[in-house]
Design a protein around this motif. Structure first.
Motif, PDB file in Angstrom:
ATOM      1  N   PHE A  18     -19.199  -8.514 -19.679  1.00 33.13           N
ATOM      2  CA  PHE A  18     -19.945  -9.487 -20.477  1.00 33.13           C
ATOM      3  C   PHE A  18     -19.360  -9.679 -21.873  1.00 33.13           C
ATOM      4  CE2 PHE A  18     -22.780  -7.835 -17.285  1.00 33.13           C
ATOM      5  CZ  PHE A  18     -23.455  -8.954 -16.835  1.00 33.13           C
ATOM      6  N   ARG A  19     -18.422  -8.813 -22.260  1.00 35.30           N
ATOM      7  CA  ARG A  19     -17.802  -8.855 -23.588  1.00 35.30           C
ATOM      8  C   ARG A  19     -18.855  -8.752 -24.695  1.00 35.30           C
ATOM      9  NH1 ARG A  19     -14.025  -9.135 -20.534  1.00 35.30           N
ATOM     10  NH2 ARG A  19     -12.219 -10.443 -20.366  1.00 35.30           N
ATOM     11  N   GLN A  20     -19.930  -8.013 -24.406  1.00 36.37           N
ATOM     12  CA  GLN A  20     -20.998  -7.787 -25.381  1.00 36.37           C
ATOM     13  C   GLN A  20     -21.445  -6.336 -25.266  1.00 36.37           C
ATOM     14  OE1 GLN A  20     -23.965 -10.665 -24.249  1.00 36.37           O
ATOM     15  NE2 GLN A  20     -23.096 -12.253 -25.549  1.00 36.37           N
ATOM     16  N   HIS A  40     -36.684  -3.903 -18.840  1.00 36.25           N
ATOM     17  CA  HIS A  40     -37.939  -3.928 -19.580  1.00 36.25           C
ATOM     18  C   HIS A  40     -37.859  -4.976 -20.692  1.00 36.25           C
ATOM     19  CE1 HIS A  40     -39.598  -0.295 -17.704  1.00 36.25           C
ATOM     20  NE2 HIS A  40     -38.343   0.118 -17.672  1.00 36.25           N
ATOM     21  N   LEU A  41     -38.717  -5.985 -20.617  1.00 34.95           N
ATOM     22  CA  LEU A  41     -38.689  -7.078 -21.586  1.00 34.95           C
ATOM     23  C   LEU A  41     -39.040  -6.624 -22.993  1.00 34.95           C
ATOM     24  CD1 LEU A  41     -40.420  -9.880 -19.494  1.00 34.95           C
ATOM     25  CD2 LEU A  41     -38.021  -9.768 -20.154  1.00 34.95           C
ATOM     26  N   GLN A  42     -39.959  -5.691 -23.128  1.00 38.06           N
ATOM     27  CA  GLN A  42     -40.409  -5.262 -24.457  1.00 38.06           C
ATOM     28  C   GLN A  42     -39.386  -4.365 -25.158  1.00 38.06           C
ATOM     29  OE1 GLN A  42     -43.235  -6.561 -25.717  1.00 38.06           O
ATOM     30  NE2 GLN A  42     -43.438  -7.675 -23.790  1.00 38.06           N
ATOM     31  N   SER A  43     -38.922  -3.349 -24.468  1.00 38.46           N
ATOM     32  CA  SER A  43     -38.032  -2.372 -25.093  1.00 38.46           C
ATOM     33  C   SER A  43     -36.555  -2.672 -24.863  1.00 38.46           C
ATOM     34  CB  SER A  43     -38.343  -0.973 -24.553  1.00 38.46           C
ATOM     35  OG  SER A  43     -38.069  -0.903 -23.173  1.00 38.46           O
ATOM     36  N   HIS A  44     -36.242  -3.564 -23.920  1.00 42.20           N
ATOM     37  CA  HIS A  44     -34.870  -3.934 -23.541  1.00 42.20           C
ATOM     38  C   HIS A  44     -34.112  -2.783 -22.872  1.00 42.20           C
ATOM     39  CE1 HIS A  44     -35.612  -7.576 -25.724  1.00 42.20           C
ATOM     40  NE2 HIS A  44     -35.794  -6.913 -26.845  1.00 42.20           N
ATOM     41  N   TYR A  72     -30.602  -8.678 -19.162  1.00 43.17           N
ATOM     42  CA  TYR A  72     -30.559  -8.161 -20.530  1.00 43.17           C
ATOM     43  C   TYR A  72     -29.907  -9.145 -21.499  1.00 43.17           C
ATOM     44  CZ  TYR A  72     -28.992  -5.065 -24.335  1.00 43.17           C
ATOM     45  OH  TYR A  72     -28.733  -4.508 -25.557  1.00 43.17           O
ATOM     46  N   HIS A  73     -28.685  -9.552 -21.194  1.00 41.09           N
ATOM     47  CA  HIS A  73     -27.944 -10.397 -22.131  1.00 41.09           C
ATOM     48  C   HIS A  73     -28.536 -11.800 -22.230  1.00 41.09           C
ATOM     49  CE1 HIS A  73     -24.948  -7.469 -23.157  1.00 41.09           C
ATOM     50  NE2 HIS A  73     -24.632  -7.268 -21.880  1.00 41.09           N
ATOM     51  N   LEU A  74     -29.003 -12.359 -21.114  1.00 40.69           N
ATOM     52  CA  LEU A  74     -29.610 -13.696 -21.167  1.00 40.69           C
ATOM     53  C   LEU A  74     -30.930 -13.672 -21.928  1.00 40.69           C
ATOM     54  CD1 LEU A  74     -28.847 -14.951 -17.556  1.00 40.69           C
ATOM     55  CD2 LEU A  74     -27.901 -15.855 -19.681  1.00 40.69           C
ATOM     56  N   ARG A  79     -31.980 -17.345 -23.369  1.00 43.89           N
ATOM     57  CA  ARG A  79     -31.681 -18.274 -22.275  1.00 43.89           C
ATOM     58  C   ARG A  79     -32.435 -17.844 -21.015  1.00 43.89           C
ATOM     59  NH1 ARG A  79     -25.479 -17.684 -22.637  1.00 43.89           N
ATOM     60  NH2 ARG A  79     -25.452 -18.939 -20.757  1.00 43.89           N
ATOM     61  N   GLY A  80     -32.258 -18.593 -19.939  1.00 44.54           N
ATOM     62  CA  GLY A  80     -32.993 -18.325 -18.705  1.00 44.54           C
ATOM     63  C   GLY A  80     -32.571 -17.025 -18.052  1.00 44.54           C
ATOM     64  N   TYR A  81     -33.412 -16.022 -18.094  1.00 43.09           N
ATOM     65  CA  TYR A  81     -33.071 -14.692 -17.605  1.00 43.09           C
ATOM     66  C   TYR A  81     -33.760 -14.345 -16.281  1.00 43.09           C
ATOM     67  CZ  TYR A  81     -37.654 -13.512 -19.423  1.00 43.09           C
ATOM     68  OH  TYR A  81     -39.002 -13.493 -19.669  1.00 43.09           O
TER      69      TYR A  81
END
Length: 149
Positions: A18-20, A40-44, A72-74, A79-81
């Motif tokens: 992902f180069r991130q 996990h959306l809250q804590s990532h 995670y990255h989207l 963006r649409g994840y």
């Protein structure tokens, strides 16, 4: 594989594919039974099923890691994840992640037979044969066996 080795692997896959950077926690979660991983959306944070590694090896685990890293990255980019989003599907295809988790638990069926019309009925959950009857002829059901498919 330990949780620290998993964390290092996730960071490496994130950087290469992902180069991130991946700046949150990745760990194995023993409570995951049928899915390969969870974002996990809250804590990532990311959770992974240890059975994917134990049954299928590192190559399949990396595909599941790529799938969760797409979420995670989207999500962090706004963006649409979600699975239904086109951006998610495109990024998943581009990085080579798996769309679905491999089969982890066997599928178990209960087999019943109608005593009147001899029809076979397969169910995933057990049913009370005193309460439920055949859908075709209203005859009594008899438990035969449990099978794995």
């Amino acid at each position: 594989m330990t949780d620290q080795e998993l964390q290092t692997l996730v960071e490496k896959v994130s950087q290469e594919s992902f180069r991130q950077p991946f700046c949150h926690n990745a760990r194995f979660n023993q409570r995951l039974k049928t899915t390969g991983g969870r974002y996990h959306l809250q804590s990532h944070d990311l959770d992974f099923n240890r059975l994917v590694f134990e049954k299928y090896g590192t190559a399949e685990l990396i595909k599941v890691i790529k799938h969760e890293l797409c979420h995670y990255h989207l999500h962090l980019a706004g963006r649409g994840y979600q699975h239904k989003d086109l951006e998610f599907k495109q990024l998943l295809k581009k990085t080579g992640g798996s769309r679905f988790a491999p089969l982890l638990a066997p599928v178990v069926f209960q087999v019943y037979q109608c005593q009147q019309c001899q029809k076979m009925v397969k169910r995933r959950r057990k049913i009370d044969t005193k309460k439920y009857v055949c859908g075709g002829c209203q005859g009594k059901l008899k438990f035969l066996k449990t099978i794995e498919a």
